[in-house]
Design an enzyme around this catalytic site. Structure first.
Site, PDB file in Angstrom:
ATOM      1  N   ALA A  93      -6.379   2.455  -6.720  1.00 14.21           N
ATOM      2  CA  ALA A  93      -5.860   3.016  -5.407  1.00 14.21           C
ATOM      3  C   ALA A  93      -5.829   1.967  -4.371  1.00 14.21           C
ATOM      4  O   ALA A  93      -4.899   1.748  -3.655  1.00 14.21           O
ATOM      5  CB  ALA A  93      -6.333   4.458  -5.129  1.00 14.21           C
ATOM      6  N   TYR A  94      -6.787   1.264  -3.881  1.00 14.79           N
ATOM      7  CA  TYR A  94      -7.039   0.294  -2.920  1.00 14.79           C
ATOM      8  C   TYR A  94      -6.158  -0.871  -3.102  1.00 14.79           C
ATOM      9  O   TYR A  94      -5.317  -1.184  -1.930  1.00 14.79           O
ATOM     10  CB  TYR A  94      -8.351  -0.207  -2.677  1.00 14.79           C
ATOM     11  CG  TYR A  94      -8.497  -1.370  -1.777  1.00 14.79           C
ATOM     12  CD1 TYR A  94      -8.659  -1.393  -0.528  1.00 14.79           C
ATOM     13  CD2 TYR A  94      -8.666  -2.581  -2.498  1.00 14.79           C
ATOM     14  CE1 TYR A  94      -8.831  -2.228   0.320  1.00 14.79           C
ATOM     15  CE2 TYR A  94      -8.793  -3.848  -1.499  1.00 14.79           C
ATOM     16  CZ  TYR A  94      -8.791  -3.456  -0.123  1.00 14.79           C
ATOM     17  OH  TYR A  94      -8.950  -4.570   0.707  1.00 14.79           O
ATOM     18  N   ALA A  95      -5.772  -1.304  -4.141  1.00 11.72           N
ATOM     19  CA  ALA A  95      -4.889  -2.313  -4.529  1.00 11.72           C
ATOM     20  C   ALA A  95      -3.530  -1.802  -4.344  1.00 11.72           C
ATOM     21  O   ALA A  95      -2.696  -2.689  -3.734  1.00 11.72           O
ATOM     22  CB  ALA A  95      -5.100  -2.988  -5.964  1.00 11.72           C
TER      23      ALA A  95
END
Length: 255
Positions: free
Chosen positions: A159-161
């Site tokens: 999700a962060y990436a």
């Protein structure tokens, strides 16, 4: 010799980590800085004091990049501060640095975590930049922060990436659309860095630090000075012809 007109940078999330280092690197190049912080006013004021010790002007303003409802009031504060502190109506450089990391596998990522990441690091950056556009000088610069994880993969950061992949696409569109105002827009993509990001996992966990160092061509993980200095250099006049680019600053991680 006539001294050049002072440049002004607005750096989000500049009370600590890479944002703080960027603000200090800009100050060393005689750039004044608007420091934003989400919750720790004391840390932000300490950064302001450090910038002033370097001979540049600085102020600190509170900003939560996840809360778009506050952006109009924040922009009004910026406008008033530019007038009060620098007797000007616009600033030169916007560095969209504010953000955070969530470690969770794809199967375990919650909708709340997903929304928080995208609200802060995609929606917030999109609309904050939009609101600030009238205050950015023609010929100014915007730098967005991404990550090496938008190019390579590390389980637990899907999700962060994804948020950083979105920012890299946005960077190219901004570079194209703002080119008519001679505003250059680029992405800096750090690799593993020794900061308190993600709970300080790279800085404080020797095994994780050693793992990333072994995957990096230059044989170590990064430190904040590696990133702040790179951003300050990108914003120098020597690099005015660079726009729409993703510039990885990782020491050759995962080549």
């Amino acid at each position: 010799m006539i001294k050049s007109i002072t440049k002004i940078a607005l750096v989000t999330g500049a009370s600590r980590g890479l944002g703080k280092n960027t603000a200090l690197a800009m100050a060393k190049k005689e750039v004044s800085v608007i420091v934003t912080y989400r919750s720790n006013e004391a840390e932000a004021k300490a950064v302001v004091s450090a910038i002033e010790e370097l001979g540049s002007k600085a102020i600190a303003l509170q900003l939560d990049t996840a809360n778009t409802d506050t952006f109009d009031a924040f922009v009004a504060q910026v406008k008033q501060s530019l007038q009060d502190t620098w007797q000007t109506e616009q600033f030169d450089f916007l560095v969209n640095n504010a953000g955070f990391g969530v470690y969770a596998t794809f199967a375990e990522t919650t909708e709340a975590e997903f929304d928080q990441l995208f609200n802060t690091q995609v929606k917030g950056i999109f609309f904050l930049t939009q609101k600030l556009l009238p205050l950015i000088k023609d010929g100014g610069r915007i730098v967005n922060l991404s990550t090496v994880l938008a190019r390579s993969t590390l389980p637990g950061y899907a999700a962060y990436a994804m948020t950083k992949g979105a920012i890299e696409v946005l960077t190219r569109y901004l570079a194209k659309e703002l080119g008519q105002r001679q505003i250059a827009v680029n992405t800096i993509a750090p690799g593993a860095i020794e900061t308190d990001f993600g709970g300080g996992v790279v800085r404080d966990n020797p095994e994780i630090n050693k793992l990333f160092a072994s995957q990096t061509a230059l044989g170590r993980v990064g430190v904040p000075d590696d990133i702040g200095g790179a951003i300050a250099a990108l914003l120098s006049e020597d690099n005015r012809w660079i726009t729409g680019q993703r510039i990885e600053v990782s020491g050759g991680q995962s080549l």
